[in-house]
Design a protein around this motif. Structure first.
Motif, PDB file in Angstrom:
ATOM      1  N   SER A  82       0.830  -1.209   0.000  1.00 46.45           N
ATOM      2  CA  SER A  82       0.000   0.000   0.000  1.00 46.45           C
ATOM      3  C   SER A  82       0.860   1.252   0.000  1.00 46.45           C
ATOM      4  O   SER A  82       0.574   2.238  -0.693  1.00 46.45           O
ATOM      5  CB  SER A  82      -0.927  -0.024   1.222  1.00 46.45           C
ATOM      6  OG  SER A  82      -1.788  -1.143   1.190  1.00 46.45           O
ATOM      7  N   ARG A  83       1.957   1.182   0.789  1.00 46.81           N
ATOM      8  CA  ARG A  83       2.836   2.363   0.822  1.00 46.81           C
ATOM      9  C   ARG A  83       3.511   2.582  -0.531  1.00 46.81           C
ATOM     10  O   ARG A  83       3.640   3.710  -1.000  1.00 46.81           O
ATOM     11  CB  ARG A  83       3.876   2.176   1.924  1.00 46.81           C
ATOM     12  CG  ARG A  83       3.305   2.375   3.333  1.00 46.81           C
ATOM     13  CD  ARG A  83       4.428   2.563   4.334  1.00 46.81           C
ATOM     14  NE  ARG A  83       5.285   1.375   4.406  1.00 46.81           N
ATOM     15  CZ  ARG A  83       5.056   0.386   5.271  1.00 46.81           C
ATOM     16  NH1 ARG A  83       4.020   0.430   6.103  1.00 46.81           N
ATOM     17  NH2 ARG A  83       5.880  -0.635   5.305  1.00 46.81           N
ATOM     18  N   ARG A  84       3.926   1.480  -1.164  1.00 45.58           N
ATOM     19  CA  ARG A  84       4.557   1.653  -2.479  1.00 45.58           C
ATOM     20  C   ARG A  84       3.570   2.187  -3.498  1.00 45.58           C
ATOM     21  O   ARG A  84       3.903   3.033  -4.332  1.00 45.58           O
ATOM     22  CB  ARG A  84       5.132   0.294  -2.946  1.00 45.58           C
ATOM     23  CG  ARG A  84       6.388  -0.129  -2.193  1.00 45.58           C
ATOM     24  CD  ARG A  84       7.099  -1.242  -2.932  1.00 45.58           C
ATOM     25  NE  ARG A  84       6.265  -2.440  -3.028  1.00 45.58           N
ATOM     26  CZ  ARG A  84       6.289  -3.409  -2.098  1.00 45.58           C
ATOM     27  NH1 ARG A  84       7.037  -3.303  -1.017  1.00 45.58           N
ATOM     28  NH2 ARG A  84       5.518  -4.467  -2.252  1.00 45.58           N
ATOM     29  N   ARG A  85       2.341   1.673  -3.417  1.00 43.89           N
ATOM     30  CA  ARG A  85       1.318   2.145  -4.357  1.00 43.89           C
ATOM     31  C   ARG A  85       1.031   3.631  -4.127  1.00 43.89           C
ATOM     32  O   ARG A  85       0.909   4.413  -5.068  1.00 43.89           O
ATOM     33  CB  ARG A  85       0.041   1.315  -4.191  1.00 43.89           C
ATOM     34  CG  ARG A  85      -0.995   1.669  -5.263  1.00 43.89           C
ATOM     35  CD  ARG A  85      -2.255   0.829  -5.097  1.00 43.89           C
ATOM     36  NE  ARG A  85      -1.983  -0.596  -5.230  1.00 43.89           N
ATOM     37  CZ  ARG A  85      -1.997  -1.471  -4.220  1.00 43.89           C
ATOM     38  NH1 ARG A  85      -2.264  -1.039  -2.986  1.00 43.89           N
ATOM     39  NH2 ARG A  85      -1.754  -2.741  -4.432  1.00 43.89           N
ATOM     40  N   LEU A  93       1.655   6.608  -6.807  1.00 51.44           N
ATOM     41  CA  LEU A  93       0.569   7.506  -7.212  1.00 51.44           C
ATOM     42  C   LEU A  93       0.927   8.971  -6.947  1.00 51.44           C
ATOM     43  O   LEU A  93       0.631   9.867  -7.748  1.00 51.44           O
ATOM     44  CB  LEU A  93      -0.711   7.116  -6.465  1.00 51.44           C
ATOM     45  CG  LEU A  93      -1.354   5.793  -6.874  1.00 51.44           C
ATOM     46  CD1 LEU A  93      -2.577   5.478  -6.000  1.00 51.44           C
ATOM     47  CD2 LEU A  93      -1.763   5.818  -8.348  1.00 51.44           C
ATOM     48  N   GLY A  94       1.581   9.242  -5.799  1.00 51.35           N
ATOM     49  CA  GLY A  94       2.004  10.617  -5.505  1.00 51.35           C
ATOM     50  C   GLY A  94       3.023  11.124  -6.501  1.00 51.35           C
ATOM     51  O   GLY A  94       2.955  12.268  -6.967  1.00 51.35           O
ATOM     52  N   LEU A  95       4.002  10.228  -6.836  1.00 51.43           N
ATOM     53  CA  LEU A  95       5.000  10.615  -7.827  1.00 51.43           C
ATOM     54  C   LEU A  95       4.365  10.875  -9.177  1.00 51.43           C
ATOM     55  O   LEU A  95       4.709  11.846  -9.884  1.00 51.43           O
ATOM     56  CB  LEU A  95       6.064   9.517  -7.920  1.00 51.43           C
ATOM     57  CG  LEU A  95       7.205   9.773  -8.908  1.00 51.43           C
ATOM     58  CD1 LEU A  95       7.965  11.032  -8.533  1.00 51.43           C
ATOM     59  CD2 LEU A  95       8.151   8.566  -8.944  1.00 51.43           C
ATOM     60  N   LEU A  96       3.404  10.040  -9.558  1.00 47.45           N
ATOM     61  CA  LEU A  96       2.698  10.236 -10.823  1.00 47.45           C
ATOM     62  C   LEU A  96       1.926  11.550 -10.822  1.00 47.45           C
ATOM     63  O   LEU A  96       1.906  12.280 -11.811  1.00 47.45           O
ATOM     64  CB  LEU A  96       1.771   9.049 -11.087  1.00 47.45           C
ATOM     65  CG  LEU A  96       0.971   9.104 -12.384  1.00 47.45           C
ATOM     66  CD1 LEU A  96       1.901   9.153 -13.592  1.00 47.45           C
ATOM     67  CD2 LEU A  96       0.033   7.897 -12.487  1.00 47.45           C
ATOM     68  N   ALA A  97       1.297  11.859  -9.673  1.00 48.69           N
ATOM     69  CA  ALA A  97       0.549  13.110  -9.592  1.00 48.69           C
ATOM     70  C   ALA A  97       1.479  14.313  -9.722  1.00 48.69           C
ATOM     71  O   ALA A  97       1.162  15.312 -10.380  1.00 48.69           O
ATOM     72  CB  ALA A  97      -0.223  13.165  -8.279  1.00 48.69           C
ATOM     73  N   VAL A  98       2.667  14.221  -9.068  1.00 40.55           N
ATOM     74  CA  VAL A  98       3.634  15.324  -9.183  1.00 40.55           C
ATOM     75  C   VAL A  98       4.091  15.494 -10.617  1.00 40.55           C
ATOM     76  O   VAL A  98       4.202  16.618 -11.132  1.00 40.55           O
ATOM     77  CB  VAL A  98       4.829  15.066  -8.240  1.00 40.55           C
ATOM     78  CG1 VAL A  98       5.958  16.055  -8.514  1.00 40.55           C
ATOM     79  CG2 VAL A  98       4.397  15.181  -6.790  1.00 40.55           C
ATOM     80  N   LEU A  99       4.360  14.364 -11.284  1.00 38.79           N
ATOM     81  CA  LEU A  99       4.778  14.451 -12.693  1.00 38.79           C
ATOM     82  C   LEU A  99       3.684  15.057 -13.565  1.00 38.79           C
ATOM     83  O   LEU A  99       3.955  15.879 -14.443  1.00 38.79           O
ATOM     84  CB  LEU A  99       5.175  13.069 -13.194  1.00 38.79           C
ATOM     85  CG  LEU A  99       6.439  12.454 -12.578  1.00 38.79           C
ATOM     86  CD1 LEU A  99       6.655  11.032 -13.120  1.00 38.79           C
ATOM     87  CD2 LEU A  99       7.640  13.332 -12.870  1.00 38.79           C
ATOM     88  N   VAL A 100       2.447  14.638 -13.307  1.00 37.12           N
ATOM     89  CA  VAL A 100       1.337  15.181 -14.102  1.00 37.12           C
ATOM     90  C   VAL A 100       1.179  16.677 -13.861  1.00 37.12           C
ATOM     91  O   VAL A 100       1.011  17.477 -14.803  1.00 37.12           O
ATOM     92  CB  VAL A 100       0.036  14.428 -13.785  1.00 37.12           C
ATOM     93  CG1 VAL A 100      -1.155  15.132 -14.433  1.00 37.12           C
ATOM     94  CG2 VAL A 100       0.125  12.991 -14.277  1.00 37.12           C
ATOM     95  N   LEU A 101       1.260  17.092 -12.588  1.00 39.66           N
ATOM     96  CA  LEU A 101       1.146  18.520 -12.281  1.00 39.66           C
ATOM     97  C   LEU A 101       2.307  19.316 -12.875  1.00 39.66           C
ATOM     98  O   LEU A 101       2.123  20.427 -13.387  1.00 39.66           O
ATOM     99  CB  LEU A 101       1.077  18.718 -10.769  1.00 39.66           C
ATOM    100  CG  LEU A 101      -0.201  18.220 -10.084  1.00 39.66           C
ATOM    101  CD1 LEU A 101      -0.089  18.378  -8.571  1.00 39.66           C
ATOM    102  CD2 LEU A 101      -1.429  18.962 -10.619  1.00 39.66           C
TER     103      LEU A 101
END
Length: 389
Positions: free
Chosen positions: A33-36, A40-48
């Motif tokens: 869960s922590r890795r997921r 997801l947080g890293l993906l959100a930062v990249l998208v932003l």
């Protein structure tokens, strides 16, 4: 396999070894869960980040024209003497700051000093010639006055002699006077008339000589003007033995040495006006469509990595760099290969005092020109035209 051998659980995890306690499914799910969440947080930062970059590119980046084909320049002046001679003294050092009019070198001036002295003496002689001619004219005017007075006296003698002849003529007829007396009076009348004619001729000659003397005065004045011009030229040559700077700046490429014979036009050194630096950026022809004078510019100098300078577009060259090359291309002959041309753009720089010591002509620069103002006007122009239509 024995009945007591450990077996894998339903999730495929290996059985515990020895007397290690068994791990519950909830404990094993927490790392996943922590890795997921981290992914997801890293993906959100990249998208932003990509979204922010895209917005900035749409609002600003697509209007910025950049090039690294840019260099600092200054209108340097090559210093050369106007007269020839041996260098007697060099008055500046390498990289020295000089002001406009400051002496840079001194040539041997002895022959030019002698020429100036000779020219001044010639001027004095010509001035004396003019004064003598003017004095002759004044004397001639006095001679004319004297000749005119003599003519007046001769005219009086002629009138008196004529009156005497008329007076004694009746007496001769009556016999009161002799013929000899009448002849004497007529002779006196003739001599008076001759003297009058001579005096009148002398007066005319004196008047004619006045014109000759006036012409001599004009000739003497012309010779004086020639001598004065030669004297000024000699003075200029004497002054030019001191080579001066025509502008403020710094001494560079100093090649002059004491004892060197310098011909007129020989390069002695170069004065670089480092206080008047400007920037020439060579943009591709595909970049200058929306570039206009006055647009803001951001300047990154390789010698100043800690900060950026600012300026504005001053002007665009009236042709590409190839048009002013020593051997311009002839595209109408042979095979043709299209090459992207570059247009020199002159940029005014706002240089702070703290950065001036590090800036010299020839440094490499990266230039970013903001063309948003003109691009926005160009985008609105068709709409305005359609509204009018």
């Amino acid at each position: 396999m024995s009945a007591n051998a450990p077996t894998a659980d339903s999730l495929g995890n290996p059985p515990p070894r020895g007397d290690a306690p068994a791990t519950s499914p909830e404990a094993r799910a927490q790392p996943r869960s922590r890795r997921r969440a981290l992914l997801l947080g890293l993906l959100a930062v990249l998208v932003l980040g990509a979204l922010a970059w895209g917005v900035r590119w749409w609002l600003v980046g697509r209007f910025i024209e950049s090039t690294d084909d840019a260099y600092l320049q200054a209108d340097s002046v090559t210093v050369a003497p106007k007269v020839g001679g041996y260098v007697a003294e060099v008055l500046v050092r390498d990289n020295q700051v000089v002001e406009a009019g400051q002496p840079l070198a001194r040539l041997d001036a002895r022959q030019y000093q002698a020429a100036a002295d000779e020219a001044r003496a010639t001027v004095a002689a010509r001035e004396a010639d003019v004064a003598r001619a003017e004095a002759d004219l004044v004397q001639q005017k006095a001679n004319i006055a004297q000749a005119a007075a003599e003519v007046t006296g001769a005219q009086a003698n002629v009138r008196y002699a004529a009156s005497q002849v008329d007076r004694y003529a009746p007496l001769v007829k009556t016999g009161a006077e002799t013929e000899e007396r009448t002849a004497e009076l007529r002779n006196t009348q003739t001599r008076a008339a001759t003297t009058l004619a001579a005096n009148e001729a002398a007066l005319r000659a004196a008047q004619v000589r006045t014109g000759t003397l006036q012409a001599q005065i004009e000739q003497a004045r012309a010779q004086l003007s020639v001598a004065q011009a030669a004297a000024r030229r000699a003075e200029l040559d004497l002054q030019d033995t001191v080579v001066r700077s025509t502008l403020a700046g710094r001494v560079a490429d100093r090649a002059v040495r004491v004892g060197q014979f310098a011909q007129p036009g020989t390069r002695l050194l170069t004065v670089v006006p480092v206080q008047d630096l400007y920037l020439t950026a060579n943009f591709k022809e595909t970049q200058v469509g929306h570039m206009r004078p006055g647009q803001p510019v951001t300047i990154h100098v390789d010698a100043l990595p800690d900060g950026a300078l600012h300026g504005s577009v001053e002007s665009l060259a009236p042709g590409t760099g190839a048009q002013f090359a020593l051997l311009p291309p002839q595209n109408a002959t042979g095979n043709f290969t299209k090459i992207v041309q570059r247009v020199p753009v002159r940029i005014h720089m706002d240089i702070p005092d703290s950065a001036r010591p590090a800036l010299v002509p020839g440094l490499s620069v990266t230039v970013d020109v903001d063309t948003r103002k003109h691009a926005a006007q160009s985008a609105r122009a068709p709409v305005a035209g359609a509204a009018h239509g």
